[in-house]
Design a protein around this motif. Structure first.
Motif, PDB file in Angstrom:
ATOM      1  N   GLN A 119       0.819  -1.205   0.000  1.00 22.92           N
ATOM      2  CA  GLN A 119       0.000   0.000   0.000  1.00 22.92           C
ATOM      3  C   GLN A 119       0.857   1.262   0.000  1.00 22.92           C
ATOM      4  OE1 GLN A 119      -2.567  -0.463   3.397  1.00 22.92           O
ATOM      5  NE2 GLN A 119      -3.541  -2.315   2.571  1.00 22.92           N
ATOM      6  N   ALA A 120       1.935   1.239   0.800  1.00 28.44           N
ATOM      7  CA  ALA A 120       2.818   2.394   0.850  1.00 28.44           C
ATOM      8  C   ALA A 120       3.467   2.640  -0.509  1.00 28.44           C
ATOM      9  CB  ALA A 120       3.889   2.200   1.922  1.00 28.44           C
ATOM     10  N   LEU A 121       3.930   1.571  -1.150  1.00 27.61           N
ATOM     11  CA  LEU A 121       4.536   1.717  -2.475  1.00 27.61           C
ATOM     12  C   LEU A 121       3.521   2.250  -3.479  1.00 27.61           C
ATOM     13  CD1 LEU A 121       6.604  -1.594  -2.568  1.00 27.61           C
ATOM     14  CD2 LEU A 121       7.554   0.716  -2.616  1.00 27.61           C
ATOM     15  N   ALA A 122       2.299   1.758  -3.413  1.00 29.60           N
ATOM     16  CA  ALA A 122       1.269   2.195  -4.359  1.00 29.60           C
ATOM     17  C   ALA A 122       0.917   3.666  -4.171  1.00 29.60           C
ATOM     18  CB  ALA A 122       0.017   1.336  -4.194  1.00 29.60           C
ATOM     19  N   SER A 123       1.094   4.172  -2.957  1.00 32.90           N
ATOM     20  CA  SER A 123       0.804   5.583  -2.683  1.00 32.90           C
ATOM     21  C   SER A 123       1.911   6.509  -3.157  1.00 32.90           C
ATOM     22  CB  SER A 123       0.581   5.786  -1.179  1.00 32.90           C
ATOM     23  OG  SER A 123      -0.523   5.041  -0.732  1.00 32.90           O
ATOM     24  N   GLY A 124       3.052   5.927  -3.498  1.00 29.23           N
ATOM     25  CA  GLY A 124       4.170   6.742  -3.953  1.00 29.23           C
ATOM     26  C   GLY A 124       5.188   6.949  -2.851  1.00 29.23           C
ATOM     27  N   VAL A 125       6.422   6.576  -3.111  1.00 30.30           N
ATOM     28  CA  VAL A 125       7.493   6.655  -2.122  1.00 30.30           C
ATOM     29  C   VAL A 125       8.708   7.332  -2.745  1.00 30.30           C
ATOM     30  CG1 VAL A 125       9.133   5.292  -0.780  1.00 30.30           C
ATOM     31  CG2 VAL A 125       6.740   4.639  -0.818  1.00 30.30           C
ATOM     32  N   ASP A 126       9.319   8.225  -1.996  1.00 28.47           N
ATOM     33  CA  ASP A 126      10.562   8.842  -2.460  1.00 28.47           C
ATOM     34  C   ASP A 126      11.765   8.001  -2.048  1.00 28.47           C
ATOM     35  OD1 ASP A 126       9.630  11.519  -3.592  1.00 28.47           O
ATOM     36  OD2 ASP A 126       8.749  11.568  -1.584  1.00 28.47           O
ATOM     37  N   VAL A 127      11.828   7.614  -0.776  1.00 25.59           N
ATOM     38  CA  VAL A 127      12.968   6.865  -0.250  1.00 25.59           C
ATOM     39  C   VAL A 127      12.481   5.499   0.205  1.00 25.59           C
ATOM     40  CG1 VAL A 127      14.853   6.813   1.409  1.00 25.59           C
ATOM     41  CG2 VAL A 127      14.025   9.014   0.540  1.00 25.59           C
ATOM     42  N   LEU A 128      13.020   4.459  -0.399  1.00 26.88           N
ATOM     43  CA  LEU A 128      12.680   3.090  -0.023  1.00 26.88           C
ATOM     44  C   LEU A 128      13.864   2.486   0.715  1.00 26.88           C
ATOM     45  CD1 LEU A 128      10.847   0.614  -0.145  1.00 26.88           C
ATOM     46  CD2 LEU A 128      11.862   0.060  -2.365  1.00 26.88           C
ATOM     47  N   ILE A 129      13.632   2.065   1.953  1.00 26.89           N
ATOM     48  CA  ILE A 129      14.651   1.446   2.788  1.00 26.89           C
ATOM     49  C   ILE A 129      14.288  -0.025   2.890  1.00 26.89           C
ATOM     50  CG2 ILE A 129      15.703   1.417   5.086  1.00 26.89           C
ATOM     51  CD1 ILE A 129      14.873   4.415   5.279  1.00 26.89           C
ATOM     52  N   ALA A 130      15.145  -0.901   2.382  1.00 23.52           N
ATOM     53  CA  ALA A 130      14.703  -2.278   2.164  1.00 23.52           C
ATOM     54  C   ALA A 130      15.779  -3.302   2.452  1.00 23.52           C
ATOM     55  CB  ALA A 130      14.237  -2.435   0.710  1.00 23.52           C
ATOM     56  N   CYS A 131      15.315  -4.505   2.792  1.00 24.25           N
ATOM     57  CA  CYS A 131      16.165  -5.683   2.833  1.00 24.25           C
ATOM     58  C   CYS A 131      15.976  -6.431   1.512  1.00 24.25           C
ATOM     59  CB  CYS A 131      15.793  -6.570   4.016  1.00 24.25           C
ATOM     60  SG  CYS A 131      16.024  -5.761   5.614  1.00 24.25           S
ATOM     61  N   PRO A 132      17.039  -7.035   0.988  1.00 25.36           N
ATOM     62  CA  PRO A 132      16.999  -7.558  -0.387  1.00 25.36           C
ATOM     63  C   PRO A 132      15.913  -8.587  -0.654  1.00 25.36           C
ATOM     64  CG  PRO A 132      19.264  -7.431   0.392  1.00 25.36           C
ATOM     65  CD  PRO A 132      18.394  -7.143   1.577  1.00 25.36           C
ATOM     66  N   GLY A 133      15.714  -9.537   0.279  1.00 26.52           N
ATOM     67  CA  GLY A 133      14.798 -10.630  -0.005  1.00 26.52           C
ATOM     68  C   GLY A 133      13.376 -10.176  -0.252  1.00 26.52           C
ATOM     69  N   ARG A 134      12.793  -9.417   0.673  1.00 29.16           N
ATOM     70  CA  ARG A 134      11.415  -8.962   0.517  1.00 29.16           C
ATOM     71  C   ARG A 134      11.283  -8.025  -0.689  1.00 29.16           C
ATOM     72  NH1 ARG A 134       6.773  -8.304   3.595  1.00 29.16           N
ATOM     73  NH2 ARG A 134       7.171 -10.494   4.149  1.00 29.16           N
ATOM     74  N   LEU A 135      12.274  -7.175  -0.918  1.00 28.75           N
ATOM     75  CA  LEU A 135      12.195  -6.262  -2.063  1.00 28.75           C
ATOM     76  C   LEU A 135      12.142  -7.042  -3.367  1.00 28.75           C
ATOM     77  CD1 LEU A 135      12.102  -3.518  -3.339  1.00 28.75           C
ATOM     78  CD2 LEU A 135      14.601  -3.361  -3.108  1.00 28.75           C
ATOM     79  N   GLU A 136      12.962  -8.073  -3.491  1.00 28.35           N
ATOM     80  CA  GLU A 136      12.901  -8.880  -4.709  1.00 28.35           C
ATOM     81  C   GLU A 136      11.538  -9.554  -4.858  1.00 28.35           C
ATOM     82  OE1 GLU A 136      16.411 -10.549  -6.826  1.00 28.35           O
ATOM     83  OE2 GLU A 136      16.892 -11.170  -4.777  1.00 28.35           O
ATOM     84  N   ASP A 137      10.967 -10.005  -3.750  1.00 24.26           N
ATOM     85  CA  ASP A 137       9.634 -10.610  -3.808  1.00 24.26           C
ATOM     86  C   ASP A 137       8.611  -9.613  -4.347  1.00 24.26           C
ATOM     87  OD1 ASP A 137      10.579 -12.985  -2.793  1.00 24.26           O
ATOM     88  OD2 ASP A 137       9.938 -12.595  -0.733  1.00 24.26           O
ATOM     89  N   LEU A 138       8.649  -8.382  -3.836  1.00 20.22           N
ATOM     90  CA  LEU A 138       7.675  -7.379  -4.259  1.00 20.22           C
ATOM     91  C   LEU A 138       7.876  -6.980  -5.717  1.00 20.22           C
ATOM     92  CD1 LEU A 138       7.542  -5.115  -1.079  1.00 20.22           C
ATOM     93  CD2 LEU A 138       5.943  -6.900  -1.786  1.00 20.22           C
ATOM     94  N   ILE A 139       9.130  -6.952  -6.160  1.00 19.78           N
ATOM     95  CA  ILE A 139       9.402  -6.632  -7.564  1.00 19.78           C
ATOM     96  C   ILE A 139       8.846  -7.738  -8.460  1.00 19.78           C
ATOM     97  CG2 ILE A 139      11.243  -6.418  -9.280  1.00 19.78           C
ATOM     98  CD1 ILE A 139      12.884  -4.940  -7.150  1.00 19.78           C
TER      99      ILE A 139
END
Length: 456
Positions: free
Chosen positions: A130-150
């Motif tokens: 939901q946060a990503l869909a609302s638009g984000v300037d700075v994304l602070i992420a761990c690799p595993g979950r970020l790859e899943d979302l991509i």
């Protein structure tokens, strides 16, 4: 390109280094007015848009060193925020670090109208989506979950203008480098990249050569707290006397971290100590995200003085004023010893490190000490030995198990595009420039199949 470190911190404030006034004001409101060496060294280059390789240990002030140029660059950019397409990416190895970095970045970003969110495993992904869909300037992420979302189509990295890799060597230790490379390949070539690491081994040099353009290198801190600022002891105990000695070591008034080798041992020891009148919480990879944050909060705010942890805590926790680090189970290699021990003696303070060894571990511990470059004081002890009192200081009052404090869950992140904020406060040292909230990257849906299993 290697440059000499500028004048020592304290001779020039943040404004003199080129930090925008709005960000200087945010820092000043939180009591952060003088830069630390890693900040003094790197900010002129990173604010100028150059790629920077910063070498410095955990707690040296790296978060502010990359947060300021990242926020300044986005504030000056004319690009617009778009759904699912962050403008800056910060990659970290653990949930703890992700939340701590977010606590530092968010007030700076908010001051110039930027949105920040965190992405990591161990929690449900819907608020992150939901946060990503609302638009984000700075994304602070761990690799595993970020790859899943991509892979699920919730995020793209083709609009990233600034990328930060923090604790790069720790990501290598956890086996994240293949995923990190895939994520970096998804960011636009020619954009600014900042890499911070305590060491340049384990493949970090490959990342530097492949992804950084003519980086300016600044090495202003050793990989861990200098061992000279720590007092090192080895306590040799009979196997049947170990439990009593460890209990006494945990009984002081100051904050103490006890390191065990396995998750089961950490959980068991925390329960045993609490039952013996020494309230303790555990931290390891089998805990849920909520439990990890709850226990970290209890240890950070002082409601519980003893934390029993596996190596997951050795580099992902920044809590000031830890008096004593105890290796209940000696680590298997010297780097782990140094990083565990580095939880004390932070920001120039002194600290005490104790390794508890049984006679059959004598040879391994001597080898470990030699490789770590230390000459510990070696003593044979049993419960009640006077040295134990010297190491712990005054005893804390016995707490009946029925009256032991029960850690309460910290406030959960808001389910909007903006995560909760926390003060960026100096607290008397570099570690205080990084806030003390919990987090991390162990997977419950956070790492895709085929990647390394969670550790600690």
């Amino acid at each position: 390109m290697q440059r000499p470190a500028p004048a020592p911190a304290g001779q020039a404030g943040f404004a003199a280094l080129g930090v925008p006034a709005a960000l200087v004001a945010v820092l000043a409101e939180r009591g952060v007015t003088e830069p630390f060496p890693i900040q003094t060294a790197t900010l002129p280059d990173s604010l100028a848009g150059r790629d920077v390789l910063g070498r410095g240990r955990t707690g040296s002030g790296k978060t502010i060193a990359f947060a300021l140029p990242l926020v300044a660059a986005l504030a000056a950019s004319r690009t617009r925020r778009e759904a699912g397409r962050p403008r800056a990416l910060v990659l970290l190895p653990t949930r703890e670090l992700a939340n701590q970095v977010a606590a530092t970045v968010t007030p700076l970003a908010s001051a110039v109208g930027l949105r920040v969110t965190t992405v990591f495993g161990g929690v449900g992904q819907n608020p992150q989506v939901q946060a990503l869909a609302s638009g984000v300037d700075v994304l602070i992420a761990c690799p595993g979950r970020l790859e899943d979302l991509i892979r699920q189509g919730h995020c793209r990295l083709d609009r990233v203008e600034v990328t930060v890799l923090d604790e790069a060597d720790h990501m290598a230790d956890l086996g994240f480098l293949p995923g990190v490379k895939r994520l970096l390949d998804a960011t636009p070539a020619g954009t600014q990249r900042l890499l911070f690491s305590a060491t340049l081994d384990n493949g970090i040099d490959v990342l530097v050569k492949r992804y950084l353009r003519q980086p300016v290198t600044h090495s202003v801190d050793p990989a861990v707290a200098p061992v000279a600022t720590m007092e090192h002891h080895v306590l040799e105990v009979a196997a049947d006397a170990k439990a009593g000695v460890v209990r006494e070591l945990a009984s002081g008034l100051g904050r103490t971290i006890l390191f065990t080798r396995t998750k089961h041992s950490a959980k068991k020891l925390a329960k045993q100590l609490t039952s013996a009148g020494v309230p303790a919480v555990d931290l390891h990879g089998n805990l849920s995200q909520n439990a990890r944050e709850r226990n970290l909060t209890a240890f950070s705010d002082g409601s519980v003085r003893v934390l029993v942890a596996t190596d997951i805590a050795a580099r992902g926790i920044h809590v000031d004023d830890i008096n004593l680090v105890v290796h209940v189970d000696p680590p298997t290699e010297h780097k782990a010893y140094l990083h565990r021990s580095g939880r004390t003696a932070r920001a120039g303070a002194e600290g005490t490190v104790v390794t508890v060894a049984t006679p059959d571990q004598r040879g391994d511990v001597r080898t470990l000490a030699r490789q770590a470059g230390i000459a510990p004081q070696w003593s044979g002890v049993s419960a009640g030995h006077a040295l134990l009192g010297d190491l712990t200081g005054p005893r804390a009052p016995h707490v009946d198990p029925a009256d032991a404090p029960i850690p309460t869950a910290p406030p959960q992140p808001q389910r909007s595009a903006k995560p909760r904020t926390a003060a960026v406060q100096q607290r008397g040292g570099a570690a205080g420039q990084q806030a003390r909230s919990g987090g991390g990257s162990r997977r419950r849906g956070g790492r895709g199949s085929g990647r390394p299993a969670g550790r600690g």
